[in-house]
Design an enzyme around this catalytic site. Structure first.
Site, PDB file in Angstrom:
ATOM      1  NE  ARG A   1      47.293  32.330  45.176  1.00  0.00           N
ATOM      2  CZ  ARG A   1      48.011  33.650  45.768  1.00  0.00           C
ATOM      3  NH1 ARG A   1      48.641  34.734  46.417  1.00  0.00           N
ATOM      4  NH2 ARG A   1      47.183  33.961  44.252  1.00  0.00           N
TER       5      ARG A   1
ATOM      6  CB  CYS B   1      32.770  45.428  33.912  1.00  0.00           C
ATOM      7  SG  CYS B   1      32.743  45.948  35.569  1.00  0.00           S
TER       8      CYS B   1
ATOM      9  CG  HIS C   1      27.868  44.110  35.749  1.00  0.00           C
ATOM     10  ND1 HIS C   1      28.014  43.220  36.194  1.00  0.00           N
ATOM     11  CD2 HIS C   1      29.694  45.383  35.689  1.00  0.00           C
ATOM     12  CE1 HIS C   1      29.749  43.180  36.947  1.00  0.00           C
ATOM     13  NE2 HIS C   1      30.504  44.326  36.521  1.00  0.00           N
TER      14      HIS C   1
HETATM   15  N1  LIG Z   1      35.191  40.366  36.652  1.00  0.00           N
HETATM   16  C1  LIG Z   1      35.230  41.730  36.084  1.00  0.00           C
HETATM   17  O1  LIG Z   1      34.170  41.874  35.631  1.00  0.00           O
HETATM   18  C2  LIG Z   1      35.804  42.009  36.046  1.00  0.00           C
HETATM   19  C3  LIG Z   1      35.704  43.533  34.499  1.00  0.00           C
HETATM   20  C4  LIG Z   1      37.074  44.912  34.362  1.00  0.00           C
HETATM   21  C5  LIG Z   1      38.322  44.348  35.187  1.00  0.00           C
HETATM   22  N2  LIG Z   1      38.460  43.265  35.621  1.00  0.00           N
HETATM   23  C6  LIG Z   1      40.111  43.237  36.210  1.00  0.00           C
HETATM   24  O2  LIG Z   1      40.645  42.102  36.135  1.00  0.00           O
HETATM   25  C7  LIG Z   1      41.404  41.603  36.849  1.00  0.00           C
HETATM   26  C8  LIG Z   1      41.032  40.650  37.283  1.00  0.00           C
HETATM   27  O3  LIG Z   1      39.798  40.177  37.613  1.00  0.00           O
HETATM   28  P1  LIG Z   1      38.920  38.665  37.762  1.00  0.00           P
HETATM   29  O4  LIG Z   1      38.210  38.799  38.378  1.00  0.00           O
HETATM   30  O5  LIG Z   1      39.433  37.932  37.179  1.00  0.00           O
HETATM   31  O6  LIG Z   1      39.928  38.098  39.543  1.00  0.00           O
HETATM   32  P2  LIG Z   1      40.092  36.833  39.915  1.00  0.00           P
HETATM   33  O7  LIG Z   1      39.234  36.050  39.633  1.00  0.00           O
HETATM   34  O8  LIG Z   1      40.271  37.765  41.678  1.00  0.00           O
HETATM   35  O9  LIG Z   1      41.324  36.340  39.978  1.00  0.00           O
HETATM   36  C9  LIG Z   1      42.630  36.914  40.001  1.00  0.00           C
HETATM   37  C10 LIG Z   1      43.273  36.202  38.990  1.00  0.00           C
HETATM   38  O10 LIG Z   1      44.917  36.667  39.327  1.00  0.00           O
HETATM   39  C11 LIG Z   1      46.265  36.631  39.464  1.00  0.00           C
HETATM   40  N3  LIG Z   1      46.732  36.602  40.641  1.00  0.00           N
HETATM   41  C12 LIG Z   1      46.113  37.482  41.512  1.00  0.00           C
HETATM   42  N4  LIG Z   1      47.342  37.990  42.241  1.00  0.00           N
HETATM   43  C13 LIG Z   1      48.463  37.542  41.360  1.00  0.00           C
HETATM   44  C14 LIG Z   1      49.480  37.533  41.517  1.00  0.00           C
HETATM   45  N5  LIG Z   1      50.899  38.272  42.947  1.00  0.00           N
HETATM   46  N6  LIG Z   1      50.639  36.817  40.904  1.00  0.00           N
HETATM   47  C15 LIG Z   1      50.549  36.271  39.477  1.00  0.00           C
HETATM   48  N7  LIG Z   1      49.315  36.471  39.722  1.00  0.00           N
HETATM   49  C16 LIG Z   1      48.300  36.492  40.334  1.00  0.00           C
HETATM   50  C17 LIG Z   1      45.259  34.559  40.478  1.00  0.00           C
HETATM   51  O11 LIG Z   1      46.278  33.753  40.208  1.00  0.00           O
HETATM   52  P3  LIG Z   1      46.162  32.539  41.332  1.00  0.00           P
HETATM   53  O12 LIG Z   1      44.460  32.008  40.714  1.00  0.00           O
HETATM   54  O13 LIG Z   1      47.100  32.183  41.328  1.00  0.00           O
HETATM   55  O14 LIG Z   1      45.552  33.372  42.703  1.00  0.00           O
HETATM   56  C18 LIG Z   1      44.203  34.215  39.594  1.00  0.00           C
HETATM   57  O15 LIG Z   1      43.985  34.266  37.836  1.00  0.00           O
HETATM   58  C19 LIG Z   1      41.433  42.869  38.724  1.00  0.00           C
HETATM   59  O16 LIG Z   1      42.694  43.840  38.537  1.00  0.00           O
HETATM   60  C20 LIG Z   1      39.581  43.261  37.961  1.00  0.00           C
HETATM   61  O17 LIG Z   1      39.874  45.033  38.772  1.00  0.00           O
HETATM   62  C21 LIG Z   1      37.459  42.659  36.375  1.00  0.00           C
END
Ligand SMILES: NC(=O)c1ccc[n+]([C@@H]2O[C@H](COP(=O)([O-])OP(=O)(O)OC[C@H]3O[C@@H](n4cnc5c(N)ncnc54)[C@H](OP(=O)(O)O)[C@@H]3O)[C@@H](O)[C@H]2O)c1
Length: 340
Positions: free
Chosen positions: A39, A130, A243
């Site tokens: 996408r 986190c 946080h």
């Molecule tokens: N946010 C936090 O504070 C935090 C802390 C620790 C860990 N995490 C972990 O880090 C990960 C990412 O979190 P986020 O907050 O960055 O999420 P996010 O903002 O929703 O971003 C998700 C990312 O994953 C990509 N993605 C999703 N499905 C995919 C697929 N099938 N193939 C390729 N790319 C895919 C999306 O690409 P598109 O834009 O193309 O959809 C986007 O780049 C999660 O596992 C989350 O649990 C987050």
């Protein structure tokens, strides 16, 4: 000589921060790939003063790449991380998929940097949740001095911890409060998040706790010390980034609040801001974009023999995710994948 680094999930909250932090810390990069879903093919993301065009993860060949920083959900990670690891690329994963796997190190470099050396069993290193990451940075130096027996923590977690959809939901609901014709029903969160707080993050477990709370317990044990008892209440609050945690600690040995403050002042990556006056503490807004974990409100808990209370705040997209992952890559480079 630098590394060939792939950022997986480069269009997301964490992925974008990973690119920023690699550039800010001048991580030695020879070649960089920004990957996301089909996408986002061609979507532009920043890397220092360069602009990268996002490539399709599904069509990407990891052979010849040194390190992949993964920031996509667990389901997609299950498909792509083993592919990258089999191709010889070391995966540093932000999802919860591998955190509890005994063959995968779970690392916060200020606490257990040496664990990185166990990466080779699966070619994967896990990044903690986190809330755990910022908490253990503050716990470790105090534990080394007075042995922590028990931790009681309540979190105040920002919506960016739920990805970009979480941030959009808070923004849209907040606007809708002032323009009632735009009513926005909860989608990402279980109840209205604007002007509210929700004591529910991730799914419920059989014992009534939530998975987010369970993660803090299991991860603290794996990273710091399996003998530490942790009980957590994790709460989502209407804050975009940052946080906060109210932490109560019970130690085996006596630890005076002044000594604790001095220990934390000397500890790596910690900034103590603790004046007993109006505004003499840190709030989430002030820590956004920072590398440090901030500790305020350090005080004795007089209701138990050896007790202390702390207020710990950090940028969840940085120490809670992207910064910690880049720090792991730095340790990996220094100890295991030397170049040049
Ligand atoms: N946010 C936090 O504070 C935090 C802390 C620790 C860990 N995490 C972990 O880090 C990960 C990412 O979190 P986020 O907050 O960055 O999420 P996010 O903002 O929703 O971003 C998700 C990312 O994953 C990509 N993605 C999703 N499905 C995919 C697929 N099938 N193939 C390729 N790319 C895919 C999306 O690409 P598109 O834009 O193309 O959809 C986007 O780049 C999660 O596992 C989350 O649990 C987050």
């Amino acid at each position: 000589m630098g590394y060939k680094v792939a950022v997986v999930g480069a269009t997301g909250n964490v992925g974008r921060e990973m690119l920023n932090i690699l550039a800010e810390r001048a991580f030695p990069v020879d070649e960089i790939a920004a990957l996301a879903s089909r996408r986002s093919l061609g979507t532009e993301v920043s890397f220092g003063d360069r602009t990268l065009k996002t490539r399709d993860l599904d069509a990407f060949d990891f052979a010849g790449w040194d390190i992949a920083l993964f920031a996509i959900g667990s389901d997609a990670t299950k498909t792509y991380a083993p592919k990258a690891a089999r191709a010889g690329c070391v995966v540093i994963d932000n999802s919860s998929l591998y955190r509890y796997d005994p063959d995968v190190p779970l690392v916060v470099p200020e606490v257990n940097a040496e664990a990185v050396e166990g990466y080779a069993k699966k070619n994967i290193i896990a990044n903690p949740n986190c809330s755990t990451a910022q908490m253990v940075v503050a716990l470790k130096p105090l534990h080394d001095r007075a042995r922590i027996k028990r931790v009681v923590v309540s979190t105040y977690q920002s919506v960016s911890g739920a990805g970009k959809e979480g941030m959009d939901e808070l923004w849209d609901q907040t606007k809708a409060i002032y323009n009632p014709t735009d009513e926005i029903a909860p989608k990402k969160f279980q109840k209205q998040i604007a002007f509210n707080v929700i004591p529910h993050i991730d799914v419920f477990m059989e014992d009534g706790s939530t998975k987010e709370e369970w993660k803090m317990v299991a991860e603290t044990k794996k990273i710091v010390d399996s003998s530490i008892k942790v009980t957590a209440t994790c709460v989502r609050v209407p804050v975009f980034v940052g946080h906060a945690e109210a932490i109560n600690l019970e130690f085996e040995d006596h630890l005076d609040e002044d000594e604790a403050r001095d220990i934390l002042r000397e500890a790596p990556s910690i900034m103590v801001v603790d004046k007993r006056e109006d505004g003499g503490y840190v709030t989430p807004i002030e820590c956004v974009g920072d590398f440090a974990t901030f500790v305020s409100r350090i005080r004795q808990d007089s209701t138990i023999d050896n007790g202390l209370n702390l207020w710990v705040v950090s940028d969840n997209l940085r120490k809670g995710a992207a910064l910690n992952a880049v720090q792991i890559a730095e340790v990996l480079g220094q100890r295991c994948l030397k170049k040049g």
